[in-house]
Design an enzyme around this catalytic site. Structure first.
Site, PDB file in Angstrom:
ATOM      1  N   GLY A  49      42.288  43.840  56.051  1.00 48.20           N
ATOM      2  CA  GLY A  49      41.639  42.747  55.330  1.00 48.20           C
ATOM      3  C   GLY A  49      41.510  41.467  56.151  1.00 48.20           C
ATOM      4  O   GLY A  49      42.029  41.363  57.263  1.00 48.20           O
ATOM      5  N   HIS A  50      40.845  40.475  55.567  1.00 53.54           N
ATOM      6  CA  HIS A  50      40.600  39.237  56.301  1.00 53.54           C
ATOM      7  C   HIS A  50      41.881  38.450  56.545  1.00 53.54           C
ATOM      8  O   HIS A  50      42.764  38.433  55.706  1.00 53.54           O
ATOM      9  CB  HIS A  50      39.564  38.344  55.627  1.00 53.54           C
ATOM     10  CG  HIS A  50      39.748  38.130  54.165  1.00 53.54           C
ATOM     11  ND1 HIS A  50      38.863  37.400  53.420  1.00 53.54           N
ATOM     12  CD2 HIS A  50      40.703  38.545  53.299  1.00 53.54           C
ATOM     13  CE1 HIS A  50      39.251  37.367  52.188  1.00 53.54           C
ATOM     14  NE2 HIS A  50      40.362  38.056  52.081  1.00 53.54           N
ATOM     15  N   ASN A  51      41.912  37.836  57.740  1.00 51.46           N
ATOM     16  CA  ASN A  51      43.040  36.992  58.137  1.00 51.46           C
ATOM     17  C   ASN A  51      44.359  37.734  58.309  1.00 51.46           C
ATOM     18  O   ASN A  51      45.413  37.106  58.451  1.00 51.46           O
ATOM     19  CB  ASN A  51      43.220  35.823  57.151  1.00 51.46           C
ATOM     20  CG  ASN A  51      42.019  34.907  57.147  1.00 51.46           C
ATOM     21  OD1 ASN A  51      41.161  35.016  56.269  1.00 51.46           O
ATOM     22  ND2 ASN A  51      41.927  34.075  58.164  1.00 51.46           N
ATOM     23  N   ARG A  96      41.074  33.852  51.479  1.00 50.86           N
ATOM     24  CA  ARG A  96      42.295  34.004  52.274  1.00 50.86           C
ATOM     25  C   ARG A  96      42.291  32.975  53.375  1.00 50.86           C
ATOM     26  O   ARG A  96      41.247  32.675  53.926  1.00 50.86           O
ATOM     27  CB  ARG A  96      42.374  35.404  52.901  1.00 50.86           C
ATOM     28  CG  ARG A  96      42.406  36.507  51.848  1.00 50.86           C
ATOM     29  CD  ARG A  96      43.786  36.570  51.195  1.00 50.86           C
ATOM     30  NE  ARG A  96      43.802  37.562  50.129  1.00 50.86           N
ATOM     31  CZ  ARG A  96      43.747  37.206  48.832  1.00 50.86           C
ATOM     32  NH1 ARG A  96      43.670  35.945  48.488  1.00 50.86           N
ATOM     33  NH2 ARG A  96      43.771  38.153  47.910  1.00 50.86           N
TER      34      ARG A  96
END
Lengths: 363, 363, 363
Positions: free
Chosen positions: A256-258, C5
């Site tokens: 997922g992002h980050n 996020r």
């Protein structure tokens, strides 16, 4: 940890098997830095595991347990950690047979580079920077401002987005997409269909609909990373999603992002890591493990198959955890065993209650 | 087992529905080898499930339970296992309505072949062998030494790697990749984005990094196999990964290196099988099942949704198992039920302890 | 619900970050409809979360809990729900900082459209209907009879099948496939490798083999839907598989044939929904959730990570369920806790049995 897998049949049928031409035990010993124990002239033509090896194959004996299997093997010679395991048959003694196997296979079949140059039918933007020795196949795309480092190979249908950069000696398989602004280090292998830089899954409810939060960050893949077929790694909302050097990611894994992943971690097939979670160095996620968002996994931790880590969950360095909700592995096993005793326990409880009731009446 | 699914609405909207032109009950009976029970001239134009069928649609009644629904259906006629289920309305009696449905849909809409020939914009290496009647669309690639069998179809973006071979009457959807040296049998369907022959996930720690074990094996897909969209099947380290004839693999399934799957097995969506595991004939893996490495699943075994099989795990032939760790399905259900009684049991235990303590004081 | 996020580092490195040129707090306030609380001239150049913000960055304070972190942040100004959270530093007061962030990022970086027109190297069938302002990149394919609505963008390798239709202002990423006859609404985003319209997984055993049930239905994707990288959505057997407007589907999600999903639902990474199941409006499937076939999930229900719903299972509207078999979330947590007390309980039970036995002897 060795993740080498051995086939049960037909090793000889492997087109890409290290079987082109014949070789000697001396050549093997020299390449893997081993010592020949039982000296005998053997003419080898292939490499195969104990079960499927033929009389012209080199095989390997990983440990004492496998020595028994070796006695039944038709192999001509063995890579062994201890000469005695070979039972007097030709062998090369090395500290780690799986490692020696890897080295020998590399020696026998260096990775194919592909013909340098941009093939007709490839789509390379005039502002893209392509270093020397790069091979770009027909049907591959390099967009405006993108860079591809020396000797890297883009197979058919590979896509390098605007201002993205690919390091040196990389391989992007068919249909791989590295999207706008993402950076891939040197010596990375991205297998067919892998996607790097798809939008993070970020929305905010505006009272009427899920409003998309523009995902304006990027992805940074460090050197020596391998990414499996159809795996997906999202770009950050802001900043970057990062995968540390030497980390290996298997097929159909979702990042997922980050998310930030440390060096030399292993993420097995179909594992998933949700937004903003952090994995340390040398972490192992077994198959189908799920790490929810904002979680933190310590260095060297091992999550066994299908384990689930909750939102903001913490796994200490070196821990081995299993199940969902995740527990220390031993506790997980203990509870599974105890659950099997519950039925009998309920019967004993009922019996005690009756005995107690009787006694009271009696008293 | 029938995995046919029926829509709840809009069957009439299906572009590819078997609705081109009209047909008679006699034609249906002839095609499916059935007997017309209630003779009446009906003009049919489509096929739809009971709930959405209109007055010109053919429908089907799978079993007695559905006979009630049929009474409320507007369908003009039915495929039935027993004439009485149709309540006197026009019907064709067949041993298996779902099977007759499949046969009739095949008759009405034979699979599209595509125009034979190599389209401009397709990339076919001069050393590739393309049999007669093959259709290769623009943007598809066939690499050096590859073979494509008669009447097979490669959609846009499909990739057949060096020395790979595709059998006869196959369909490779958009973006499918069959990589170097892998072999696909006859009448196989590979859906969009499926990958056959990505490297197995094999490394050995060399003290500093995970060193890649070259994956020099291949994949062998036997005849009549179907592989779902974005599913991935890894090549063997040595030897081959094998999928037996007639086995059906759903979307996003992951098959590790050196896995061997028997004939006529069913692997549902997002199931995963890790390296060197073996599945027998007629095995069913339900959705999201995870089979760890070096496991063995016996013929006809059924693993229910999300079940997990441990490393070197064994599932006997014909067993039905559930949960992680996996248990016989009945035991799994029993334990789930018992867990619901635990809270009350702990209270009863405390009560007994108090009663016992009182009694002792009393005594 | 906000799924935004925040990165922990390097926001400044984001190529696509909203950092092109500088801006003022007045511009932000005007764009997001906020009120400037602490008036001071600040020159802003970027947007970053509290932890990584520099002295020229705009940041945001989601809630009171984050106000403490804000005090330690180097950010020049903040989006805040309450002026006091900014501790006297420059801020813009808005009802929802995450929403304001989304609006501001949209303002700063409107999505890239791509150059209108059909690029050389794109394959567009002469019978396809391409509306004005459409951008079709080299290597993209639009098949016979397909339609692409105004201003939509097809990236390299995107595929639109026979008679399929794409609405207006859509983006199809690299390698996306929308197969024959499927319909995608307006303003939809399909990320790299997503597949819409692969055959449903439908077979019937004919006594010898799994016979394929032709999947002659389609898929209908309504407006404002986003589909993640390498996600797969199967066409219906008959009729259609449907995804309601505003629903967001994450990477590697699998949707089976004839599934119907309501509006504004959220399906997180690697979730799977098997054939003919129905999800209501505003449903949330967390990561790796599995919904078996013919199940029904009520409006607003939440299935937590890795939850499993059985065949024909029912989840009431608004329920929050966890685990496999799925339980109400509180019950799931309670049972997990109780399981931890089982070992001690068995010891207490044994002790009671001994006490009882002694007492009887004694008596």
């Amino acid at each position: 940890m060795a993740r080498s897998r051995v086939p049960r049949r037909g090793a000889g049928t492997a087109r890409r098997s290290a079987n082109a031409g014949s070789f000697t035990l001396e050549e093997v010993a020299a390449a893997v830095g081993g010592r020949i124990a039982a000296v005998r002239a053997v003419r080898l033509t292939g490499v195969a595991p104990l079960e499927s090896a033929g009389p012209a194959d080199l095989s390997w004996i990983a440990d004492e347990r496998r020595a028994r299997d070796a006695a039944r093997s038709a192999a001509a010679a063995f890579l062994v950690p201890d000469a005695s395991f070979a039972g007097g048959r030709p062998c090369v003694v090395v500290p780690s047979p799986p490692l020696a196997l890897a080295v020998w296979l590399e020696t026998r079949r260096p990775p194919e580079r592909g013909a340098a140059g941009v093939a007709r039918g490839a789509h390379v933007h005039r502002t893209a920077k392509i270093a020397r020795g790069v091979a770009i196949e027909a049907g591959a795309t390099v967009a405006a401002g993108a860079r591809v480092g020396a000797r890297s190979r883009l197979r058919a249908g590979a896509f390098v987005g605007e201002d993205a950069s690919i390091g040196e000696d990389c391989v992007l398989g068919p249909g791989v997409a590295v999207l706008a602004g993402c950076r891939v280090g040197d010596r990375c292998i991205l297998h067919a269909g892998a996607v790097v830089g798809s939008d993070g899954f970020g929305y905010v409810w505006d009272g009427v609909r899920h409003r998309k939060i523009p995902q304006v960050g990027t992805v940074r893949i460090e050197d020596d990373v391998e990414i499996g077929a159809n795996a997906t790694i999202d770009r950050a909302t802001l900043g970057e999603t990062a995968v540390g050097r030497g980390t290996k990611i298997d097929n159909l894994v979702q990042i997922g992002h980050n998310v930030v992943i440390g060096e030399h971690s292993i993420l097995c097939g179909q594992a998933g890591v949700a937004g903003s979670s952090r994995l340390g160095r040398g972490v192992t996620l077994a198959g189908q493990v799920g790490v929810s968002d904002h979680a933190s996994i310590g260095d060297g931790a091992v999550l066994t198959g299908q384990a689930g880590i909750a939102r903001r969950g913490r796994v200490p360095a070196g821990a081995v955890v299993s199940g969902m909700p995740a527990l220390p592995h031993r506790e997980f096993l203990k509870r599974a065993a105890l659950a099997g005793r519950l039925e009998a326990a309920l019967e004993r409880l009922a019996a005690l209650e009756q005995a107690m009731a009787k006694m009271r009446k009696g008293g």
